[in-house]
Design an enzyme around this catalytic site. Structure first.
Site, PDB file in Angstrom:
ATOM      1  N   THR A  11       0.816  -1.217   0.000  1.00 17.54           N
ATOM      2  CA  THR A  11       0.000   0.000   0.000  1.00 17.54           C
ATOM      3  C   THR A  11       0.849   1.265   0.000  1.00 17.54           C
ATOM      4  O   THR A  11       0.579   2.203  -0.757  1.00 17.54           O
ATOM      5  CB  THR A  11      -0.945   0.021   1.218  1.00 17.54           C
ATOM      6  OG1 THR A  11      -0.185  -0.138   2.423  1.00 17.54           O
ATOM      7  CG2 THR A  11      -1.979  -1.090   1.122  1.00 17.54           C
ATOM      8  N   TRP A  12       1.900   1.301   0.807  1.00  8.88           N
ATOM      9  CA  TRP A  12       2.707   2.518   0.913  1.00  8.88           C
ATOM     10  C   TRP A  12       3.543   2.722  -0.342  1.00  8.88           C
ATOM     11  O   TRP A  12       3.629   3.819  -0.886  1.00  8.88           O
ATOM     12  CB  TRP A  12       3.566   2.448   2.163  1.00  8.88           C
ATOM     13  CG  TRP A  12       4.192   3.731   2.643  1.00  8.88           C
ATOM     14  CD1 TRP A  12       5.355   3.812   3.359  1.00  8.88           C
ATOM     15  CD2 TRP A  12       3.729   5.083   2.519  1.00  8.88           C
ATOM     16  NE1 TRP A  12       5.636   5.132   3.669  1.00  8.88           N
ATOM     17  CE2 TRP A  12       4.651   5.927   3.161  1.00  8.88           C
ATOM     18  CE3 TRP A  12       2.610   5.661   1.907  1.00  8.88           C
ATOM     19  CZ2 TRP A  12       4.519   7.317   3.220  1.00  8.88           C
ATOM     20  CZ3 TRP A  12       2.463   7.051   1.961  1.00  8.88           C
ATOM     21  CH2 TRP A  12       3.410   7.855   2.611  1.00  8.88           C
ATOM     22  N   LYS A 105       9.340   1.160   8.401  1.00 10.58           N
ATOM     23  CA  LYS A 105       9.593   1.557   9.783  1.00 10.58           C
ATOM     24  C   LYS A 105       9.841   0.314  10.628  1.00 10.58           C
ATOM     25  O   LYS A 105       9.018  -0.594  10.655  1.00 10.58           O
ATOM     26  CB  LYS A 105       8.402   2.346  10.339  1.00 10.58           C
ATOM     27  CG  LYS A 105       8.126   3.645   9.573  1.00 10.58           C
ATOM     28  CD  LYS A 105       6.830   4.314  10.001  1.00 10.58           C
ATOM     29  CE  LYS A 105       6.580   5.580   9.186  1.00 10.58           C
ATOM     30  NZ  LYS A 105       5.306   6.242   9.545  1.00 10.58           N
ATOM     31  N   LYS A 194       6.928   4.087  17.779  1.00 12.51           N
ATOM     32  CA  LYS A 194       5.551   4.574  17.958  1.00 12.51           C
ATOM     33  C   LYS A 194       4.535   3.477  17.668  1.00 12.51           C
ATOM     34  O   LYS A 194       3.410   3.504  18.193  1.00 12.51           O
ATOM     35  CB  LYS A 194       5.300   5.807  17.090  1.00 12.51           C
ATOM     36  CG  LYS A 194       5.568   5.629  15.588  1.00 12.51           C
ATOM     37  CD  LYS A 194       4.375   5.133  14.795  1.00 12.51           C
ATOM     38  CE  LYS A 194       4.754   4.854  13.366  1.00 12.51           C
ATOM     39  NZ  LYS A 194       3.611   4.403  12.540  1.00 12.51           N
ATOM     40  N   ASP A 247       3.481  11.417  14.072  1.00  9.01           N
ATOM     41  CA  ASP A 247       3.225  10.052  13.619  1.00  9.01           C
ATOM     42  C   ASP A 247       2.569   9.222  14.713  1.00  9.01           C
ATOM     43  O   ASP A 247       1.686   8.397  14.446  1.00  9.01           O
ATOM     44  CB  ASP A 247       4.542   9.411  13.180  1.00  9.01           C
ATOM     45  CG  ASP A 247       4.343   8.221  12.261  1.00  9.01           C
ATOM     46  OD1 ASP A 247       3.194   7.925  11.894  1.00  9.01           O
ATOM     47  OD2 ASP A 247       5.348   7.587  11.893  1.00  9.01           O
ATOM     48  N   SER A 257      -5.106   2.700  11.093  1.00  7.33           N
ATOM     49  CA  SER A 257      -3.835   2.213  11.637  1.00  7.33           C
ATOM     50  C   SER A 257      -3.880   0.709  11.904  1.00  7.33           C
ATOM     51  O   SER A 257      -4.681   0.230  12.708  1.00  7.33           O
ATOM     52  CB  SER A 257      -3.512   2.953  12.945  1.00  7.33           C
ATOM     53  OG  SER A 257      -2.458   2.314  13.634  1.00  7.33           O
ATOM     54  N   ARG A 258      -2.994  -0.019  11.253  1.00  2.00           N
ATOM     55  CA  ARG A 258      -2.921  -1.468  11.474  1.00  2.00           C
ATOM     56  C   ARG A 258      -2.573  -1.787  12.924  1.00  2.00           C
ATOM     57  O   ARG A 258      -3.117  -2.721  13.519  1.00  2.00           O
ATOM     58  CB  ARG A 258      -1.854  -2.088  10.570  1.00  2.00           C
ATOM     59  CG  ARG A 258      -1.988  -1.778   9.109  1.00  2.00           C
ATOM     60  CD  ARG A 258      -0.765  -2.265   8.350  1.00  2.00           C
ATOM     61  NE  ARG A 258      -0.734  -1.750   6.998  1.00  2.00           N
ATOM     62  CZ  ARG A 258       0.223  -2.023   6.127  1.00  2.00           C
ATOM     63  NH1 ARG A 258       1.224  -2.804   6.498  1.00  2.00           N
ATOM     64  NH2 ARG A 258       0.197  -1.518   4.911  1.00  2.00           N
ATOM     65  N   VAL A 282       0.844  -6.400   7.401  1.00  2.45           N
ATOM     66  CA  VAL A 282       1.928  -6.453   8.385  1.00  2.45           C
ATOM     67  C   VAL A 282       1.648  -5.505   9.547  1.00  2.45           C
ATOM     68  O   VAL A 282       1.287  -4.341   9.343  1.00  2.45           O
ATOM     69  CB  VAL A 282       3.273  -6.082   7.730  1.00  2.45           C
ATOM     70  CG1 VAL A 282       4.386  -6.046   8.779  1.00  2.45           C
ATOM     71  CG2 VAL A 282       3.614  -7.080   6.633  1.00  2.45           C
TER      72      VAL A 282
END
Length: 337
Positions: A11-12, A105, A194, A247, A257-258, A282
Site C-alpha cells: 500500500t505505501w 519503519k 511509535k 506520527d 492504523s494497522r 503487516v
C-alpha cells in the site's frame, strides 16, 4: 523529472509510486512476487487501496536490476523483516553514490539497527558502496490518505542536508509537504517505536477505556521513546515533530492504523496471531517489540508501557490487570527523565 525505482508494491509503495508518477516522475516498481507484478500490470489496482487507479505511466518489473539501475532515487518500501534480504539482492545493481530512501519503519531485532542502517550494513559488505546516501522518510502518513490525494506532511531525514533537500524537491507537491531533518537516527527510532505505543492505545480501546487513557498513552509513550532516543544520540526536536509526536498521534488514534486495530482486537481478547490475521497486513508494532526491549535494557532506559505491551502481546498477561499495574506504579514527577 526524476527516475525513481520503487522496491515493494504494497500500500505505501504504490501510494507513493502513484503520487510520484502524477508529479511527472518516471517510476518503475518491482515486487518480489511475480504474480503481484502480473496482477498490478493487468488491473492497475492495488487490492488494499481499492479506490486508487494506478497510472499507465508506471512500469512494473519482475527484475530488481531494472528498478535499481540508472535511477536518481531508489525507494525501499517493503516490510521491515525483508529489508536486509532485498538490500542483499539489490546490492549488485546499486551504483555507488546512489540516493536510497527508506519509508519502511522498524528495527532489526538481531542487530538493533534501524532500517537505513540495515541497508547500509548490507551494501557495505562488498566495499563498493562507500558513498551511498541514505534518507529516512517518515511522518504521519497513512497510505490510504495519500492514495486519495489528501493533504499530508512527511520528513526527509539525512545528515547531508543537500541530499535531504533533493528528496524534498522530488517528493513535494500540493498534496505532500516535505520537511527536511538532519537527525536520521531519531526519525527512524520514532517511526519504529511509535507502533508499539499504538498497540497499547488499541488494546486500551478494546478494553473499553476512553480518550483520557489514550491521551495519557500517547504522551507518556512518547516520553519513553524520547528517553531512549536521546540516550542513543537522537535530537530532541525530532521526537516533538512530525516524525515523532505527529506520527504517534495518527498511528495511535486512526481507524486506518494497522497497529491500533491489531491492539484493539487484542484488547477484545484475540491472540496476537489472530489479530494479525484479521488485520490482513503487516503489523510492524508486534515485530518491533523484541528490539524495543533489548534497546531499553542496553541503554538502561525505563519503558514501562513497552514492557506492558510485550507482557500482553507475547506473554499472555491479562490486559486489564496489566493496565491496573501501570496505573499503580510508584508515584513520580511528570518531569522525571
Amino acid at each position: 523529472m526524476a527516475k525513481i525505482g520503487v522496491l515493494g508494491a504494497g500500500t505505501w509503495g504504490m501510494a507513493l509510486a502513484r503520487m510520484l508518477s502524477n508529479s511527472g516522475h518516471e517510476v518503475t516498481v518491482w515486487s518480489a512476487l511475480p504474480q503481484e507484478v502480473d496482477e498490478l500490470s493487468r488491473t492497475r489496482r492495488q487490492k488494499n487501496l481499492p479506490g486508487m487507479v494506478i497510472p499507465d505511466e508506471i512500469k512494473f518489473t519482475k527484475e530488481i536490476a531494472e528498478a535499481c539501475q540508472d535511477k536518481d532515487i531508489i525507494l525501499f518500501a517493503v516490510p521491515s523483516v525483508f529489508v536486509r534480504s532485498i538490500a542483499k539482492t539489490a546490492a549488485a545493481f546499486i551504483p555507488d553514490g546512489q540516493i536510497i530512501v527508506d519509508v519502511a519503519k522498524g528495527i532489526e531485532p538481531d542487530t538493533l539497527l534501524t532500517l537505513t542502517e540495515v541497508i547500509a550494513d548490507e551494501l557495505n559488505k562488498d566495499g563498493k558502496h562507500g558513498n551511498v546516501h541514505y534518507v529516512a522518510m517518515s511522518g504521519p502518513t497513512h497510505a490510504e490518505e495519500v492514495a486519495k490525494d489528501l493533504p499530508t506532511t512527511i520528513v526527509s531525514a539525512c545528515e547531508d542536508q543537500a541530499v535531504a533537500k533533493k528528496v524534498q524537491d522530488v517528493f513535494m507537491n500540493k498534496n505532500m509537504r516535505v520537511y527536511t531533518n538532519s537527525d536520521r537516527l531519531g526519525v527512524e527510532l520514532c517511526g519504529a517505536l511509535k507502533n508499539v505505543i499504538a498497540l497499547a492505545s488499541g488494546i486500551c480501546s478494546g478494553l473499553g477505556y476512553g480518550d483520557n487513557m489514550r491521551a495519557a498513552l500517547i504522551i507518556r509513550g512518547m516520553a519513553e521513546i524520547k528517553r531512549l532516543g536521546l540516550k542513543m544520540g537522537g535530537k530532541e526536536d525530532s521526537f516533538d515533530g512530525l516524525a515523532g509526536m505527529g506520527d504517534l498521534i495518527v498511528t495511535a488514534t486512526s481507524k486506518e492504523s494497522r497497529n491500533n486495530n491489531a491492539g484493539y482486537l487484542i484488547g477484545k481478547g484475540k491472540s496476537a496471531e489472530e489479530a494479525k490475521k484479521e488485520v490482513g497486513m503487516v503489523v510492524e508494532g508486534i515485530n518491533a517489540i523484541p528490539a524495543a526491549l533489548e534497546l531499553a535494557d542496553k541503554y538502561d532506559v525505563e519503558m514501562p508501557i513497552v514492557f506492558a505491551v510485550d507482557a500482553v502481546v507475547n506473554r499472555g498477561a491479562d490486559a486489564r490487570e496489566t493496565v491496573d499495574a501501570l496505573m499503580l506504579r510508584e508515584k513520580k514527577s511528570e518531569m522525571t527523565k
